[in-house]
Enzyme design. Structure first.
Site, PDB file in Angstrom:
ATOM      1  N   TYR A 109       0.857  -1.179   0.000  1.00  0.00           N
ATOM      2  CA  TYR A 109       0.000   0.000   0.000  1.00  0.00           C
ATOM      3  C   TYR A 109       0.900   1.237   0.000  1.00  0.00           C
ATOM      4  O   TYR A 109       1.822   1.318   0.806  1.00  0.00           O
ATOM      5  CB  TYR A 109      -0.888   0.024   1.262  1.00  0.00           C
ATOM      6  CG  TYR A 109      -1.696   1.296   1.377  1.00  0.00           C
ATOM      7  CD1 TYR A 109      -3.018   1.327   0.958  1.00  0.00           C
ATOM      8  CD2 TYR A 109      -1.125   2.468   1.867  1.00  0.00           C
ATOM      9  CE1 TYR A 109      -3.757   2.498   1.020  1.00  0.00           C
ATOM     10  CE2 TYR A 109      -1.854   3.650   1.920  1.00  0.00           C
ATOM     11  CZ  TYR A 109      -3.166   3.653   1.493  1.00  0.00           C
ATOM     12  OH  TYR A 109      -3.883   4.820   1.544  1.00  0.00           O
ATOM     13  N   GLU A 197      -3.506   7.436  -4.095  1.00  0.00           N
ATOM     14  CA  GLU A 197      -3.390   6.140  -3.430  1.00  0.00           C
ATOM     15  C   GLU A 197      -3.117   5.051  -4.466  1.00  0.00           C
ATOM     16  O   GLU A 197      -3.811   4.975  -5.473  1.00  0.00           O
ATOM     17  CB  GLU A 197      -4.702   5.844  -2.699  1.00  0.00           C
ATOM     18  CG  GLU A 197      -4.627   4.661  -1.763  1.00  0.00           C
ATOM     19  CD  GLU A 197      -5.974   4.375  -1.115  1.00  0.00           C
ATOM     20  OE1 GLU A 197      -6.120   4.632   0.088  1.00  0.00           O
ATOM     21  OE2 GLU A 197      -6.885   3.903  -1.814  1.00  0.00           O
TER      22      GLU A 197
END
Ligand code: ADP
Ligand code: MG
Length: 386
Positions: A109, A197
């Protein structure tokens, strides 16, 4: 302003962050052709909607022949996709991204947002990819690494290396990851983003580093500096009622309840929503018509509330200050003439020109329930539900 994954990936490429080969389409046959052009033996067909969590909702599927890609695209296009982020209403899929399916060794992530409490951007990363950041924070908070950015200095190379080492990455990948972090911040800063993101960022079996998913949110207040980005907006993704409201400069947000509200002032709107909750009901919307509302804006607001089929009753709560009660009453009466009111309407009106406002409502011949105080309004909303 949100954009789609395929658009976000084009932007990542511009900032030298590698993404899988792929193309977007709104046509199932075309999806098959794209698979042929990309080549390979496995592809992923991905629903393009502004919400995440598509994998869990069945919006990300693999296929092993171009024919199967076309069939899968046919099934996804037009479906109403419900994910943890769309809410129960879901979103209709109008486009799919067809991509090469990669053999993934590990998912990570990485993201950048603004940390309001520290008044600075922060880069966030974790060696546990795939999960949402909220889930990550709940399940393994110690696996999340962060670096705050001094906007005067920018994101520094040592900060990138710090993150990489804390994530336990070594060898050949150090340079690749550091590069992704630096470019991620450059993108975030240059394009005035509120969120970037990549989840997941992956290392493939061949040790290549690629962004498999991408989400970008631009600061709408800075869009005037980026004329080209405005074209990336997909108004089809916005709630049609919210879109109409924005055209009339109304602060309207659609919610899931069944009591519509029309209020002036955001604070009073919040208090009115509390009041509805207290009455055991749930608000169908937030609507602040503002101080400078015209008769036309009030009319439009009323029409928008009524266009929501979930609405079973309406509470109008106006404190006439800058917006005078008579102007407001005229708007409501005008709206009631244009649209058929099919639900009970409770009105609590007070402040400047209240007598005139009440007279306009009383003489309109329309069926309003008048409340004399907030407490009285609560009681009347309660009875409205019964
Ligand atoms: P969402 O976050 O909306 O669920 P993602 O794009 O992250 O959608 O896709 C969900 C999962 O599907 C990813 O975590 C990844 O495991 C897998 N995936 C997505 N794209 C690819 C791809 N090109 N190749 C292989 N796996 C993929
Ligand atoms: Mg994802």
């Amino acid at each position: 302003m949100k954009i789609h994954e395929y658009q976000a990936k084009e932007i990542l490429s511009r900032f030298s962050i590698p993404v899988p080969k792929g193309r977007v389409t709104d046509n199932a046959q075309e999806a098959g052709k794209i698979a042929e052009q990309i080549g390979g033996t496995r592809w992923v067909v991905k629903a393009q909607i502004h919400a995440g969590g598509r994998g869990k909702g069945g919006g990300v599927r693999t296929a092993e022949t171009p024919q199967a890609v076309a069939e899968t695209a046919g099934r996804i296009l037009g479906m109403n996709l419900v994910t943890p982020q769309t809410g129960p209403r879901g979103t209709v899929v109008r486009k799919v991204l067809v991509e090469e399916a990669l053999s993934v060794k590990q998912e990570f992530y990485v993201g950048a947002i603004v940390d309001r409490s520290r008044q600075s951007p922060v880069l966030i990363a974790s060696s546990e990819g795939g999960m949402g950041i909220e889930e990550l924070a709940a399940k393994c908070p110690d696996r999340i690494v962060r670096e705050w950015v001094d906007v005067g200095l920018g994101f520094q190379a040592f900060q990138a290396r710090n993150m990489v080492f804390q994530m336990g990455i070594g060898g050949n990948l150090v340079r690749g990851f550091s590069g992704v972090f630096s470019q991620l911040y450059r993108l975030f800063d240059t394009l005035d983003c509120t969120l970037v993101e990549i989840n997941p960022l992956v290392v493939t079996e061949g040790d290549a580093l690629l962004a498999l998913d991408a989400k970008i949110d631009f600061d709408s207040n800075a869009l005037y500096r980026h004329k080209d980005l405005k074209d990336l907006a997909d108004t089809g993704e916005e709630d049609p009622l919210e879109r109409q409201a924005a055209e009339f400069r109304l602060n309207y947000i659609r919610l899931d309840g069944d009591v519509g509200i029309m209020v002036n002032g955001a604070g009073l709107a919040m208090a009115t929503m509390d009041l509805i909750k207290q009455a055991g009901a749930a608000p169908a919307n937030f609507l602040d018509v503002g101080g400078g509302a015209t008769t036309e804006m009030v009319t439009k607001g009323f029409e928008i509330i009524l266009a929501d089929r979930n609405v079973r009753g309406i509470l109008i709560n106006i404190f006439g200050g800058i917006l005078r009660c008579d102007v407001f009453a005229n708007g409501v009466v005008e709206a009631a003439r244009r649209v058929k009111i099919r639900v009970p309407v409770v009105v609590r009106l007070d402040g400047t020109n209240v007598q005139e406002g009440r007279r306009i409502l009383a003489e309109s011949g329309l069926d309003f329930v008048v409340a004399h105080s907030m407490a009285d309004a609560t009681e009347k909303v309660r009875r409205m539900g019964a």
